[in-house]
Each structure stands twice: as structure tokens, then as C-alpha cells.
Design a protein around this motif. Sequence first.
Motif, PDB file in Angstrom:
ATOM      1  N   VAL A   1       1.016  -1.143  -0.080  1.00  0.00           N
ATOM      2  CA  VAL A   1      -0.171   0.040   0.027  1.00  0.00           C
ATOM      3  C   VAL A   1       0.803   1.389   0.203  1.00  0.00           C
ATOM      4  O   VAL A   1       0.612   2.325  -0.770  1.00  0.00           O
ATOM      5  CB  VAL A   1      -0.910  -0.223   1.174  1.00  0.00           C
ATOM      6  CG1 VAL A   1      -1.666   1.330   1.475  1.00  0.00           C
ATOM      7  CG2 VAL A   1      -1.856  -1.295   1.296  1.00  0.00           C
ATOM      8  N   GLN A   2       1.996   1.324   0.777  1.00  0.00           N
ATOM      9  CA  GLN A   2       2.964   2.236   0.652  1.00  0.00           C
ATOM     10  C   GLN A   2       3.641   2.606  -0.473  1.00  0.00           C
ATOM     11  O   GLN A   2       3.787   3.736  -0.892  1.00  0.00           O
ATOM     12  CB  GLN A   2       4.098   2.256   1.840  1.00  0.00           C
ATOM     13  CG  GLN A   2       3.222   2.102   3.217  1.00  0.00           C
ATOM     14  CD  GLN A   2       4.412   1.913   4.257  1.00  0.00           C
ATOM     15  OE1 GLN A   2       5.347   1.522   3.800  1.00  0.00           O
ATOM     16  NE2 GLN A   2       3.972   2.007   5.597  1.00  0.00           N
ATOM     17  N   ASN A   3       3.835   1.465  -1.292  1.00  0.00           N
ATOM     18  CA  ASN A   3       4.369   1.715  -2.617  1.00  0.00           C
ATOM     19  C   ASN A   3       3.440   1.826  -3.510  1.00  0.00           C
ATOM     20  O   ASN A   3       3.856   1.651  -5.062  1.00  0.00           O
ATOM     21  CB  ASN A   3       5.558   0.440  -2.672  1.00  0.00           C
ATOM     22  CG  ASN A   3       6.612   0.347  -1.854  1.00  0.00           C
ATOM     23  OD1 ASN A   3       6.920   1.339  -1.335  1.00  0.00           O
ATOM     24  ND2 ASN A   3       6.877  -0.622  -1.454  1.00  0.00           N
ATOM     25  N   ALA A   4       2.261   1.672  -3.566  1.00  0.00           N
ATOM     26  CA  ALA A   4       1.183   1.979  -4.460  1.00  0.00           C
ATOM     27  C   ALA A   4       1.153   3.303  -5.121  1.00  0.00           C
ATOM     28  O   ALA A   4       1.668   4.031  -4.423  1.00  0.00           O
ATOM     29  CB  ALA A   4      -0.359   1.581  -3.870  1.00  0.00           C
ATOM     30  N   PRO A   5       0.590   3.430  -6.382  1.00  0.00           N
ATOM     31  CA  PRO A   5       0.652   4.838  -6.926  1.00  0.00           C
ATOM     32  C   PRO A   5      -0.147   5.699  -6.001  1.00  0.00           C
ATOM     33  O   PRO A   5      -1.277   5.286  -5.389  1.00  0.00           O
ATOM     34  CB  PRO A   5      -0.247   4.487  -8.404  1.00  0.00           C
ATOM     35  CG  PRO A   5       0.181   3.157  -8.547  1.00  0.00           C
ATOM     36  CD  PRO A   5       0.298   2.404  -7.280  1.00  0.00           C
ATOM     37  N   LEU A   6      -0.055   6.900  -6.313  1.00  0.00           N
ATOM     38  CA  LEU A   6      -0.858   7.887  -5.479  1.00  0.00           C
ATOM     39  C   LEU A   6      -2.415   7.838  -5.801  1.00  0.00           C
ATOM     40  O   LEU A   6      -3.273   8.060  -4.815  1.00  0.00           O
ATOM     41  CB  LEU A   6      -0.472   9.273  -5.940  1.00  0.00           C
ATOM     42  CG  LEU A   6      -0.988  10.359  -4.926  1.00  0.00           C
ATOM     43  CD1 LEU A   6      -0.933  10.275  -3.499  1.00  0.00           C
ATOM     44  CD2 LEU A   6      -0.657  11.688  -5.505  1.00  0.00           C
ATOM     45  N   SER A   7      -2.793   7.503  -7.123  1.00  0.00           N
ATOM     46  CA  SER A   7      -4.237   7.457  -7.246  1.00  0.00           C
ATOM     47  C   SER A   7      -4.796   6.145  -6.558  1.00  0.00           C
ATOM     48  O   SER A   7      -5.888   6.340  -6.206  1.00  0.00           O
ATOM     49  CB  SER A   7      -4.331   7.234  -8.870  1.00  0.00           C
ATOM     50  OG  SER A   7      -3.744   5.922  -9.254  1.00  0.00           O
TER      51      SER A   7
ATOM     52  N   GLN B   1      -3.730   5.046  -3.662  1.00  0.00           N
ATOM     53  CA  GLN B   1      -4.006   5.613  -2.081  1.00  0.00           C
ATOM     54  C   GLN B   1      -5.016   6.503  -2.111  1.00  0.00           C
ATOM     55  O   GLN B   1      -5.782   6.274  -0.874  1.00  0.00           O
ATOM     56  CB  GLN B   1      -2.574   6.228  -1.646  1.00  0.00           C
ATOM     57  CG  GLN B   1      -1.375   5.304  -1.619  1.00  0.00           C
ATOM     58  CD  GLN B   1      -0.129   5.801  -1.388  1.00  0.00           C
ATOM     59  OE1 GLN B   1      -0.045   6.880  -0.959  1.00  0.00           O
ATOM     60  NE2 GLN B   1       0.974   5.111  -1.267  1.00  0.00           N
ATOM     61  N   ILE B   2      -5.369   7.359  -2.817  1.00  0.00           N
ATOM     62  CA  ILE B   2      -6.382   8.155  -2.817  1.00  0.00           C
ATOM     63  C   ILE B   2      -7.488   7.324  -2.772  1.00  0.00           C
ATOM     64  O   ILE B   2      -8.730   7.677  -2.129  1.00  0.00           O
ATOM     65  CB  ILE B   2      -6.441   9.333  -3.800  1.00  0.00           C
ATOM     66  CG1 ILE B   2      -5.190  10.094  -3.592  1.00  0.00           C
ATOM     67  CG2 ILE B   2      -7.550  10.135  -3.899  1.00  0.00           C
ATOM     68  CD1 ILE B   2      -5.006  11.383  -4.696  1.00  0.00           C
ATOM     69  N   PHE B   3      -7.737   6.454  -3.643  1.00  0.00           N
ATOM     70  CA  PHE B   3      -8.994   5.664  -3.837  1.00  0.00           C
ATOM     71  C   PHE B   3      -9.195   4.816  -2.444  1.00  0.00           C
ATOM     72  O   PHE B   3     -10.392   4.622  -2.192  1.00  0.00           O
ATOM     73  CB  PHE B   3      -8.893   4.513  -5.110  1.00  0.00           C
ATOM     74  CG  PHE B   3     -10.074   3.523  -5.208  1.00  0.00           C
ATOM     75  CD1 PHE B   3     -11.269   3.887  -5.448  1.00  0.00           C
ATOM     76  CD2 PHE B   3      -9.550   2.225  -4.570  1.00  0.00           C
ATOM     77  CE1 PHE B   3     -12.265   3.236  -5.425  1.00  0.00           C
ATOM     78  CE2 PHE B   3     -10.785   1.473  -4.532  1.00  0.00           C
ATOM     79  CZ  PHE B   3     -11.985   1.738  -5.008  1.00  0.00           C
ATOM     80  N   ILE B   4      -8.152   4.098  -1.973  1.00  0.00           N
ATOM     81  CA  ILE B   4      -8.357   3.580  -0.679  1.00  0.00           C
ATOM     82  C   ILE B   4      -8.772   4.507   0.448  1.00  0.00           C
ATOM     83  O   ILE B   4      -9.742   4.202   1.388  1.00  0.00           O
ATOM     84  CB  ILE B   4      -6.963   2.759  -0.323  1.00  0.00           C
ATOM     85  CG1 ILE B   4      -6.551   1.857  -1.252  1.00  0.00           C
ATOM     86  CG2 ILE B   4      -6.986   2.375   1.134  1.00  0.00           C
ATOM     87  CD1 ILE B   4      -5.190   1.077  -1.337  1.00  0.00           C
ATOM     88  N   ALA B   5      -8.209   5.626   0.441  1.00  0.00           N
ATOM     89  CA  ALA B   5      -8.742   6.477   1.503  1.00  0.00           C
ATOM     90  C   ALA B   5     -10.232   7.109   1.380  1.00  0.00           C
ATOM     91  O   ALA B   5     -10.974   7.043   2.340  1.00  0.00           O
ATOM     92  CB  ALA B   5      -7.878   7.868   1.699  1.00  0.00           C
ATOM     93  N   ALA B   6     -10.417   7.258   0.099  1.00  0.00           N
ATOM     94  CA  ALA B   6     -11.941   7.607  -0.164  1.00  0.00           C
ATOM     95  C   ALA B   6     -12.827   6.743  -0.055  1.00  0.00           C
ATOM     96  O   ALA B   6     -13.805   6.609   0.739  1.00  0.00           O
ATOM     97  CB  ALA B   6     -12.046   8.115  -1.596  1.00  0.00           C
ATOM     98  N   ALA B   7     -12.600   5.165  -0.360  1.00  0.00           N
ATOM     99  CA  ALA B   7     -13.211   4.046  -0.140  1.00  0.00           C
ATOM    100  C   ALA B   7     -13.467   3.879   1.286  1.00  0.00           C
ATOM    101  O   ALA B   7     -14.659   3.534   1.798  1.00  0.00           O
ATOM    102  CB  ALA B   7     -12.838   2.668  -0.558  1.00  0.00           C
ATOM    103  N   PHE B   8     -12.535   4.214   2.282  1.00  0.00           N
ATOM    104  CA  PHE B   8     -12.424   3.994   3.553  1.00  0.00           C
ATOM    105  C   PHE B   8     -13.486   4.924   4.056  1.00  0.00           C
ATOM    106  O   PHE B   8     -14.502   4.486   5.124  1.00  0.00           O
ATOM    107  CB  PHE B   8     -11.182   4.271   4.196  1.00  0.00           C
ATOM    108  CG  PHE B   8     -11.137   4.217   5.690  1.00  0.00           C
ATOM    109  CD1 PHE B   8     -11.174   3.081   6.318  1.00  0.00           C
ATOM    110  CD2 PHE B   8     -11.154   5.435   6.539  1.00  0.00           C
ATOM    111  CE1 PHE B   8     -11.247   2.929   7.918  1.00  0.00           C
ATOM    112  CE2 PHE B   8     -11.250   5.201   8.064  1.00  0.00           C
ATOM    113  CZ  PHE B   8     -11.011   4.130   8.499  1.00  0.00           C
TER     114      PHE B   8
END
Length: 148
Positions: A113-119, A121-128
Motif C-alpha cells: 500500500v505504501q508503494n502503491a501509486p498515489l491514485s 492510495q487516494i482511492f483507498i482513503a476515499a473508499a474507507f
Amino acid sequence: MNPEDCQRYLEDPEANAAHLAGCAECRALAETLDEHVETSSVLGSRSSVDELPLAAWEGASQRSWPLVAAGAIAVAVIAALLFAATGTSPLEILRGNVPPADVIASLLRLRFVQNAPLSWQIFIAAAFIVVNGIFFALLRRAPRGLDV
């Protein structure tokens, strides 16, 4: 008015119906009860059996199979994502080709997750936030029970 006759009438009104002819108090009580039964809303509003919902054992059409299918699909998607993240396939796992321990350890430490692209990470935060917002809305909603 004989208290014993009144008591017998109160215990079995149908067998002692002749008692009403001689007792004004019991006659007034019987008339009051008759009026109450006629105006009662319980007897006046009978439900049709066709309007009542079916119970599960009576062949009701509401089943939980869509929920079971959705759960199975969710488990399959999570398994596919984990296989894709480790770079293996289910057949390799069945053959005994387990990924190296450092790959599994990095998965457990969530480094992917830390090495995932910024998009992502934004999707994961928005889904959360969306999922927790849905949970919050469901908890704030009035419960629907039998008294609705």
C-alpha cells in the motif's frame, strides 16, 4: 337480586341466560359488554389471510441467497487480489510453490500500500471514508421492527 345467582351467571352466562330477566344489574352489565364488543376495533378490522406475509417455513420468497453469493464473490475477489499481490497463482500454491517469506512479510506489513501509486492510495482513503459513512448512516437510522 341473589348474589349466588349473579355469581353463577357471571361464571357461565350462556347456561344462566334466564337470570337476566330478573336482575337489572346483570342485564346492564351484559348490555354494556355487548355495546363494547360491537364498537370494538379489534373485531371490526379483521385481516385477510392473503395480506399477511409468509413465514420462512410457508414458502416465503425472501431468501438470503443473494447475500451468500455476494459473500462468496467478495472472498473470491480478495483471494484473487492476494494472489496477484504475491505474484503466484492458486495452482502454484497447490503444488507447494509458496512465495518467499519476504514477499509474505511485506504483504503483512502492508508495504504494497505504501508503494502503491498515489491514485490507488487516494482511492483507498476515499473508499474507507465512504464505507464508514455508510456504516454511520445505518447506525443512525431508526430500526424497523414489528411496531412500524
